[in-house]
Design a protein around this motif. Structure first.
Motif, mmCIF file in Angstrom:
data_model
loop_
_atom_site.group_PDB
_atom_site.id
_atom_site.type_symbol
_atom_site.label_atom_id
_atom_site.label_comp_id
_atom_site.label_asym_id
_atom_site.label_seq_id
_atom_site.Cartn_x
_atom_site.Cartn_y
_atom_site.Cartn_z
ATOM 1 N N PRO A 7 -10.961 -17.878 -44.418
ATOM 2 C CA PRO A 7 -9.649 -17.356 -43.318
ATOM 3 C C PRO A 7 -9.996 -15.880 -42.897
ATOM 4 N N LEU A 8 -8.855 -15.311 -44.440
ATOM 5 C CA LEU A 8 -9.107 -14.046 -44.838
ATOM 6 C C LEU A 8 -10.026 -13.665 -44.716
ATOM 7 N N MET A 9 -11.163 -13.656 -44.547
ATOM 8 C CA MET A 9 -12.062 -12.947 -44.397
ATOM 9 C C MET A 9 -12.484 -12.598 -42.713
ATOM 10 N N ALA A 10 -12.516 -13.378 -41.902
ATOM 11 C CA ALA A 10 -13.117 -13.381 -41.143
ATOM 12 C C ALA A 10 -11.965 -12.980 -40.198
ATOM 13 N N ASP A 11 -10.161 -12.699 -40.583
ATOM 14 C CA ASP A 11 -9.538 -12.508 -40.315
ATOM 15 C C ASP A 11 -9.374 -11.090 -40.294
ATOM 16 N N THR A 12 -9.578 -11.112 -41.457
ATOM 17 C CA THR A 12 -9.556 -9.098 -41.812
ATOM 18 C C THR A 12 -11.109 -8.480 -41.257
#
Lengths: 88, 197
Positions: free
Chosen positions: A46-51
């Motif tokens: 989720p963090l990578m996708a958000d970034t």
């Protein structure tokens, strides 16, 4: 038993005697690796996708945690003199 | 998953579906072990039917079993577990064959030069061959023909399922089987009738 079924039984015996253990260990290894990769994706996905979304100009979906800025923090001289060290 | 974990959670009297459910809930090594013991040998035998080489069949068995367990959450019992597992087995082997551009005759819809029509060779002719005779006959057939006979008589795959797996019409599979049986009989008679006389 006909000869086709004898061939099948030969395959089964050959697998059990010579290959079963090695294949099972390799399957277990693959499943462990997949589980490990799955955990990492679950954690950071989720963090990578958000970034990536933000880098592409979108808005962040995940709320940022609130961090104190330097001015708001207790330490007003973050780059000041180092601690003096033990007394001599 | 590691072997060596205490064996509990599943036992050998349980049905496949119950073991699958238990594995999904608790990931017990015993559940994995039971399914492996029930199916690994059969998967290997079917992979041998399709690929004909022991090392390739072994690698395929590993790949199939890994795929089965990684997709276990998708299996909802809409078919028998064995049907689901064997479907994965055949499809993966067929993918490999197509990728390697082997056994092209296995997928051919039409035979370029159809032989003269002959009477159907009865199954008994093949089923009463001795093991060494059958080995000889299979060795003389093309890989595709061998695969077809083994799917039908060793693995017991129905014509409809074979047609579905190979992407062909049932009539085409029937015709190909008929021709292969006839060829097998010819090879057998040429070699062994001569020896017997």
């Amino acid at each position: 038993m006909n000869a086709f079924l004898s061939l099948r039984d030969e395959d089964l015996a050959a697998f059990t005697e010579e290959r079963s253990t090695a294949v099972r260990e390799r399957v277990e290894g693959s499943l462990r690796s997949a589980e490990h990769i799955g955990s990492i994706i679950e954690l950071f996905g989720p963090l990578m996708a958000d970034t990536l979304s933000v880098m592409g100009g979108g808005n962040p979906l995940l709320e940022d945690e609130h961090y104190l800025t330097l001015q708001e923090g207790d330490d007003n001289d973050p780059y000041g003199a180092p601690p003096r060290g033990p007394n001599r | 998953m590691p072997s060596g974990t205490p064996l509990k959670g599943c036992d050998a009297t349980m049905e496949d579906m119950d073991i699958v459910r238990a594995y999904r809930e608790r990931k017990h090594a015993r559940c994995f072990q039971l399914l492996y013991e029930r199916y690994a040998g059969r998967i290997y035998s079917k992979a041998m039917t399709m690929l004909h080489r022991a090392d390739e069949a072994e690698d395929a068995t590993q790949e199939i079993f890994t795929r089965v367990f990684l997709n276990l959450h998708k299996f909802e019992g809409q078919s028998k577990f064995s049907t689901w597992v064997y479907s994965i087995t055949y499809n993966l082997c067929i993918d490999k064959i197509r990728k390697d551009r082997r056994n092209r005759d296995l997928f051919a819809e039409e035979v370029a030069d159809p032989p003269e029509p002959v009477d159907e060779v009865p199954d008994e002719t093949l089923l009463t061959m001795q093991l060494d005779e059958l080995r000889y006959v299979l060795g003389e057939l093309s890989e595709g023909e061998r695969t077809l006979l083994l799917m039908k008589y060793k693995d017991g795959v129905k014509i409809k399922a074979m047609a579905h797996l190979l992407g062909k019409k049932e009539s085409a599979v029937k015709m190909q089987l008929k021709r292969t049986k006839e060829k097998a009989k010819r090879i057998h008679d040429r070699q062994f009738a001569r020896l017997a006389s």
